[in-house]
Design a protein around this motif. Structure first.
Motif, short mmCIF file in Angstrom:
data_model
loop_
_atom_site.label_atom_id
_atom_site.label_comp_id
_atom_site.label_asym_id
_atom_site.label_seq_id
_atom_site.Cartn_x
_atom_site.Cartn_y
_atom_site.Cartn_z
N TRP A 25 -7.59 -8.25 4.41
CA TRP A 25 -7.17 -8.31 3.02
C TRP A 25 -7.69 -7.10 2.26
CZ3 TRP A 25 -4.01 -12.37 1.91
CH2 TRP A 25 -4.08 -13.50 2.72
N LEU A 26 -6.85 -6.53 1.41
CA LEU A 26 -7.27 -5.50 0.48
C LEU A 26 -7.39 -6.15 -0.89
CD1 LEU A 26 -5.78 -1.89 0.21
CD2 LEU A 26 -6.72 -3.11 -1.74
N THR A 27 -8.58 -6.15 -1.45
CA THR A 27 -8.82 -6.82 -2.73
C THR A 27 -8.30 -5.96 -3.88
OG1 THR A 27 -10.81 -7.86 -1.82
CG2 THR A 27 -10.60 -7.80 -4.22
N LEU A 28 -7.42 -6.53 -4.70
CA LEU A 28 -6.82 -5.77 -5.80
C LEU A 28 -7.87 -5.24 -6.76
CD1 LEU A 28 -3.67 -7.91 -6.71
CD2 LEU A 28 -3.69 -5.51 -5.97
N GLY A 29 -8.89 -6.03 -7.04
CA GLY A 29 -9.93 -5.62 -7.98
C GLY A 29 -10.74 -4.43 -7.50
N LEU A 30 -10.62 -4.11 -6.19
CA LEU A 30 -11.30 -2.96 -5.61
C LEU A 30 -10.31 -1.90 -5.15
CD1 LEU A 30 -13.96 -4.94 -3.53
CD2 LEU A 30 -14.32 -3.76 -5.71
N GLY A 31 -9.05 -2.07 -5.56
CA GLY A 31 -8.02 -1.11 -5.15
C GLY A 31 -8.17 0.24 -5.80
N ASN A 32 -8.92 0.30 -6.92
CA ASN A 32 -9.14 1.59 -7.58
C ASN A 32 -10.36 2.31 -7.02
OD1 ASN A 32 -10.95 -0.28 -8.69
ND2 ASN A 32 -11.13 0.88 -10.60
N ARG A 33 -10.94 1.80 -5.93
CA ARG A 33 -12.07 2.47 -5.29
C ARG A 33 -11.57 3.47 -4.23
NH1 ARG A 33 -16.93 -0.36 -6.26
NH2 ARG A 33 -16.65 -1.48 -8.23
N HIS A 34 -10.28 3.73 -4.24
CA HIS A 34 -9.68 4.77 -3.39
C HIS A 34 -9.66 4.35 -1.92
CE1 HIS A 34 -9.99 6.80 -7.10
NE2 HIS A 34 -11.23 7.24 -6.96
N GLY A 35 -8.97 5.17 -1.12
CA GLY A 35 -8.84 4.82 0.28
C GLY A 35 -8.37 5.99 1.13
N LEU A 36 -8.34 5.76 2.42
CA LEU A 36 -7.98 6.78 3.40
C LEU A 36 -7.17 6.13 4.51
CD1 LEU A 36 -8.43 9.76 4.41
CD2 LEU A 36 -10.39 8.85 5.70
N VAL A 37 -6.02 6.73 4.82
CA VAL A 37 -5.19 6.29 5.95
C VAL A 37 -5.05 7.48 6.89
CG1 VAL A 37 -2.98 5.34 6.68
CG2 VAL A 37 -3.95 4.67 4.47
N THR A 38 -5.55 7.35 8.11
CA THR A 38 -5.53 8.46 9.05
C THR A 38 -4.97 8.02 10.39
OG1 THR A 38 -7.84 7.99 9.63
CG2 THR A 38 -7.45 9.69 8.00
#
Length: 536
Positions: A25-38
């Motif tokens: 699960w990706l938590t919406l409230g933490l979705g603004n903490r950025h991410g990386l897809v490699t």
């Protein structure tokens, strides 16, 4: 009925990304903490990007994504219940429901979407220098051109405005360099600028021609993009998916990377502080992210790191998509909390280094050999670690990414044309406007049409005004003991403009410049640090 009763699917506050031993699960409230897809080519990064974009859109979060190959355009059309999709959905207890999402297509060249434009002034000298691959001296001349345009009230809208401004300041810089009524430091800085002016201006003009030949000139003009048009929801409360068609744009990677960086800086500048909202205000996917960092000078890297770190508080989540995690500098990588790692191949020493680096970025799972798993992942599989409720990374898990609900792959030109025709943005940006700006104003003044209104007798007309402004920038019009605070700082700018990237000056200006003069200097120079960033 809850998500657990119907199988794993998006639920309040979470986006279902995939499933291994446990749902991911990706938590919406933490979705603004950025991410990386490699992951290596062909391992499923684009499908993962689509799954994440769909999840955010369903939750009412607008999305912006660059589409390099056109594969993401299928999100605008209803998904197809193909056998492999149904099989994967059934394997994770998911009831596949075909869906489609409100989509707006954008295109810098205006061919496969609504045109995207910015004014030269909005882009600013630092980003424009990056786009044109200018050195420090050439960037210094460009900064003088912007400053003079600001003080004379000459809007820099498109390429011809910038060309006219460069042509206008060339003889003035030389004139200031010959002025003996200055101290040694100022004379040396001005002489250095003046001695290279003709050659430097010629080099900048040639680089502008190269950019025009690559189609980049179509990006500069009006009506300029209003970023609020990216932050919209549709009639069902879903976030609108904004797709930048970038297949042609990628023929000039520097233009592509600089354009997206400009967008980030403008978002940072325009959006209010939100802290940590229940869900992001906008999610920004940056494909081929390595292009942003290739050969970037340190001042620019500092600003990139700064905007990534601080834009979170504006409610914007930035997700970098690239092949290897080592493509992203460590100080930026440290800001990316949500990670999805597809397969990497370890055929070369660099590949082996990338695998080891990727494994080290995850929180270890005692049940999983992360380094080994990265090379064994099948298509559609990934190692996933999302932030948990307290903001710490979850242990890495091996999961199968869920199938998208919308179509996988490209749409037809006819389908794209129909979407553009029905777009709520139709007509707003489609026709370019050539308003009166620096080119027209300079032309009129040179021709003497406005001589009576623009210059009093004895002021020397246009050249007199330009000379006065450039002299003010260099601090030559006022004795040293009678300089204002703003002029003292302006002298500091003059000493370093020929050798120093202006980004280093911005911090000093923000602290030292005050009053009306400070406001003018600060607005123009700080605007240049990242095309609109950090005017705070």
């Amino acid at each position: 009925m809850t998500a657990s009763e119907t199988g794993p699917d998006d639920s309040d506050g979470k986006i279902f990304i995939g499933k291994g031993e446990q749902p991911a699960w990706l938590t919406l409230g933490l979705g603004n903490r950025h991410g990386l897809v490699t992951g290596a080519t062909g391992t499923g990064k684009t499908v993962t990007l689509q799954v994440m974009a769909e999840g955010f859109a369903r939750a009412g979060v607008p999305v912006f994504a660059a589409d390099i190959k056109g594969d993401l355009s299928g999100i605008a059309e209803v998904g197809e219940a193909k056998d492999f999709i149904l099989k994967r959905a059934a394997a994770m207890g998911l009831a596949f429901q075909p869906d489609q999402f409100s989509t707006v297509f954008w295109d810098v060249f205006g061919e496969q979407g609504h045109p995207v434009r910015a004014t030269v002034s909005e882009m600013g000298p630092l980003l424009l220098s990056r786009m044109l691959d200018l050195n420090d001296v050439q960037e210094g001349v460009l900064n003088v051109a912007f400053r003079v345009a600001d003080d004379m009230g000459l809007p820099l809208v498109d390429m011809k405005d910038l060309r006219a401004m460069l042509d206008a300041i060339a003889p003035i810089a030389a004139k200031v360099a010959e002025n003996g009524d200055v101290n040694a430091d100022i004379r040396q800085a001005a002489a250095s600028l003046g001695n290279v002016t003709k050659q430097t201006v010629g080099t900048i003009q040639r680089q502008l021609l190269v950019l025009e030949n690559q189609g980049g000139a179509s990006f500069f003009g009006e009506p300029a993009l209003q970023l609020k048009d990216f932050i919209r929801t549709d009639g069902q409360g879903r976030g609108v998916v904004n797709i930048l068609t970038a297949d042609k744009l990628m023929s000039n990677p520097r233009l592509y990377a600089t354009f997206l960086l400009w967008m980030l800086s403008e978002l940072f500048e325009e959006l209010p502080e939100l802290g940590d909202p229940d869900k992001p205000k906008l999610v920004f996917f940056f494909d081929e992210a390595h292009l942003l960092f290739n050969d970037a000078p340190k001042p620019l890297m500092d600003k990139i790191e700064q905007v990534v770190r601080l834009i979170r508080s504006k409610g914007v989540g930035v997700y970098f998509v690239t092949q290897n995690p080592i493509d992203v500098p460590d100080r930026v990588l440290a800001q990316l909390g949500n990670r999805v790692q597809h397969a990497l191949r370890a055929f070369t020493p660099r590949d082996q280094k990338a695998v080891a680096a990727a494994a080290e970025t995850f929180r270890p799972n005692p049940k999983l050999d992360t380094t080994k798993a990265i090379t064994e992942l099948g298509k559609g599989e990934a190692l996933v670690s999302f932030l948990e409720g307290n903001g710490t990374p979850a242990m890495v898990e091996r999961v199968m990414i869920r199938p998208p609900s919308a179509r996988i792959g490209t749409i037809t030109p006819e389908e794209r044309a129909a979407i553009i025709k029905a777009s709520p943005m139709k007509g707003k940006y489609d026709t370019a406007i050539d308003s009166e700006s620096a080119y027209e104003k300079l032309r009129d003044r040179i021709e003497g049409k406005n001589a009576g209104a623009e210059a009093a007798p004895g002021e020397g007309g246009l050249l007199g005004q330009l000379g006065s402004i450039v002299s003010t920038v260099f601090g030559t019009n006022t004795p040293r003991g009678k300089l204002t605070t703003g002029q003292v700082v302006a002298r500091g700018v003059a000493r370093t403009v020929a050798t120093t990237v202006v980004g280093g000056i911005a911090a000093q200006l923000g602290k030292k410049v005050g009053g009306a003069m400070g406001s003018s200097v600060g607005r123009s120079i700080v605007r240049g640090t990242l095309g609109g960033l950090l005017r705070r």
